[in-house]
Design an enzyme around this catalytic site. Sequence first.
Site, PDB file in Angstrom:
ATOM      1  N   ASP A  75      -3.614   9.760  20.412  1.00  0.00           N
ATOM      2  CA  ASP A  75      -4.376  10.922  20.905  1.00  0.00           C
ATOM      3  C   ASP A  75      -5.669  10.603  21.667  1.00  0.00           C
ATOM      4  O   ASP A  75      -6.434   9.733  21.256  1.00  0.00           O
ATOM      5  CB  ASP A  75      -4.837  11.796  19.735  1.00  0.00           C
ATOM      6  CG  ASP A  75      -3.779  12.064  18.698  1.00  0.00           C
ATOM      7  OD1 ASP A  75      -2.641  11.657  18.882  1.00  0.00           O
ATOM      8  OD2 ASP A  75      -4.131  12.682  17.686  1.00  0.00           O
ATOM      9  N   GLU A  96      -1.536  20.081  14.244  1.00  0.00           N
ATOM     10  CA  GLU A  96      -2.497  18.996  14.466  1.00  0.00           C
ATOM     11  C   GLU A  96      -3.357  19.329  15.690  1.00  0.00           C
ATOM     12  O   GLU A  96      -2.978  20.144  16.537  1.00  0.00           O
ATOM     13  CB  GLU A  96      -1.768  17.670  14.733  1.00  0.00           C
ATOM     14  CG  GLU A  96      -0.839  17.242  13.600  1.00  0.00           C
ATOM     15  CD  GLU A  96      -0.182  15.871  13.817  1.00  0.00           C
ATOM     16  OE1 GLU A  96      -0.152  15.089  12.865  1.00  0.00           O
ATOM     17  OE2 GLU A  96       0.306  15.596  14.933  1.00  0.00           O
TER      18      GLU A  96
HETATM   19  C1  FRU Z   1      -1.685  13.429  16.180  1.00  0.00           C
HETATM   20  C2  FRU Z   1      -2.179  12.699  14.948  1.00  0.00           C
HETATM   21  C3  FRU Z   1      -3.417  13.391  14.401  1.00  0.00           C
HETATM   22  C4  FRU Z   1      -4.109  12.281  13.663  1.00  0.00           C
HETATM   23  C5  FRU Z   1      -3.814  11.094  14.536  1.00  0.00           C
HETATM   24  C6  FRU Z   1      -3.650   9.819  13.777  1.00  0.00           C
HETATM   25  O1  FRU Z   1      -0.937  12.637  17.026  1.00  0.00           O
HETATM   26  O2  FRU Z   1      -1.169  12.626  13.994  1.00  0.00           O
HETATM   27  O3  FRU Z   1      -3.136  14.518  13.608  1.00  0.00           O
HETATM   28  O4  FRU Z   1      -5.486  12.513  13.518  1.00  0.00           O
HETATM   29  O5  FRU Z   1      -2.632  11.388  15.246  1.00  0.00           O
HETATM   30  O6  FRU Z   1      -3.558   8.724  14.633  1.00  0.00           O
END
Ligand code: FRU
Length: 526
Positions: free
Chosen positions: A55, A238
């Site tokens: 992300d 998320e």
């Molecule tokens: C989304 C996610 C988020 C988390 C991160 C962990 O892709 O799963 O919810 O904070 O990636 O790398």
Amino acid sequence: MKVFCVLLSCILLTGCSTNGVQDVGSSPTSTPADTYDETYRPQVHYSPPTQWMNDPNGMVYFEGEYHLFYQYYPDSNVWGPMHWGHAVSPDLLEWENLPIALYPDSLGWIFSGSAVVDHDNTSGLGTDDQPPLVAIFTYHNDPLEKAGRDDFQYQGIAYSTDRGRTWTKYAGNPVVPNEEPIRDFRDPKVIWDAEREQWLMVFAAQDHVMFWRSDNLIDWEHLSDFGKTYGAHGGVWECPDIFPLQVEGSDETKWVLLLSINPGGPNGGSATQYFVGDFDGTDFTLDPDFATEVSDSAAVWLDYGRDNYAGVTWSDVPKEDGRRIFIGWMSNWDYARDVPTTVWRSAMTVPRTLSLQQTAEGYRLFSNPIAELTQLRGAPEMFHGEPSLELTTASGAHELELVYALDESVTTPFGVALRNAEGDALEIGYDPERKAFYSDRRGAGANDFADSFAPDRTWAPRLSSSDTLRMHLIFDRASVELFADGGSTVVTEIFFPIESLDQLTAVGDNPVIEGTSYPLRSIWKE
Ligand code: FRU
């Protein structure tokens, strides 16, 4: 531009203690790439110098720089203990890689989050002369999760008073403990709610989002929840984002809530839906026109492609600019760990400007590549009728604008294919009967690394009913982004051809009336 591989200096930061909280992250061990020219390496998209990225995080504009942080694991090309990688850009095109900004510490790995400029030093973490940058992120405590507890995620903050070059974790972390507890309790996005003069935090809590408020970014109070009974719920929620946006051509302002979900996307795996409504300082209320109940099919998607996930928008873009600028992770949890790159894994989408329009279907977000991208264009090549072009770009990246005339006689699918001499072909087109755009990467190169990668075509409903159909396409070596009809339907997909796709041909009975093709220069070369 030159790639500044200053990862070495991270080694110096490794193990440093931030207010008694011991950093446990490790330094990058692989050799940074300094060419950005490997097979599949994106030429007009941000990708990390080496190793795993997911992300985008903490995007904030400050003193002439757009900051891009990202979920980063410097020790491997698959996901692991998360750090925040860091890059800055003066123009959202050319990026300078900086040392890792946030390392895991004894409270946990550093999951996704956001950053703001605390202009009035409400936090007291800077000075009146030097407002701090404050990052708000999720701590993921792996030992607690492994011990079977539910309170292993909570929100923490860190601050910088040197333009984001070094970061100090706040000594009183976590600022939002997980008291209830809720197993998925993450990805805080903080904005300044100017109308109420308060900091507003939204984060995901399994199947809904929570809103919290603060006067100082440190003491937070729970305001409200939203979403259990709305939108798609095929997976965990998320990475939310919330912002006000003026409806184009009117004085009206609505609030937009972006929400990523994994799995449960319209074409499988991860994707981002959104909601349009109002925010009164406490509650987010859905617009009455908007899809009103839990429904995967009634959900409204930002991008129908399989490769735009966890995207959020930049904070503190100057008022005189006024854009709401978005970037997403150009991959999908279904196969992100398996894609055939080794030096680095995955890239971001091109930055996009979001706008809100009133349409026959109600309020809809339109996405378009940022205007700056036109600076990468070389000399245009125009064509009329069916395209049949050699795409000669040094970078392997190019942009296409296609305009088609539709009438009742056009009933069968049409579009374009990008091919190479090896027989790989990536198809992008429109099916008038289904009233939907499609992308087909089944024959576009390597795809046997994951069954979920290319099981079928990707479909995206057409919103516009105009009889002029426009497809604006950005091709990189290993990705395509379709912005159709002025950005009302968007499809982002990655692919892995044996050799670059350098021939453009027509597919189907082509009613194209005109097209323009531009070579794009690399953002990684002088
Ligand atoms: C989304 C996610 C988020 C988390 C991160 C962990 O892709 O799963 O919810 O904070 O990636 O790398």
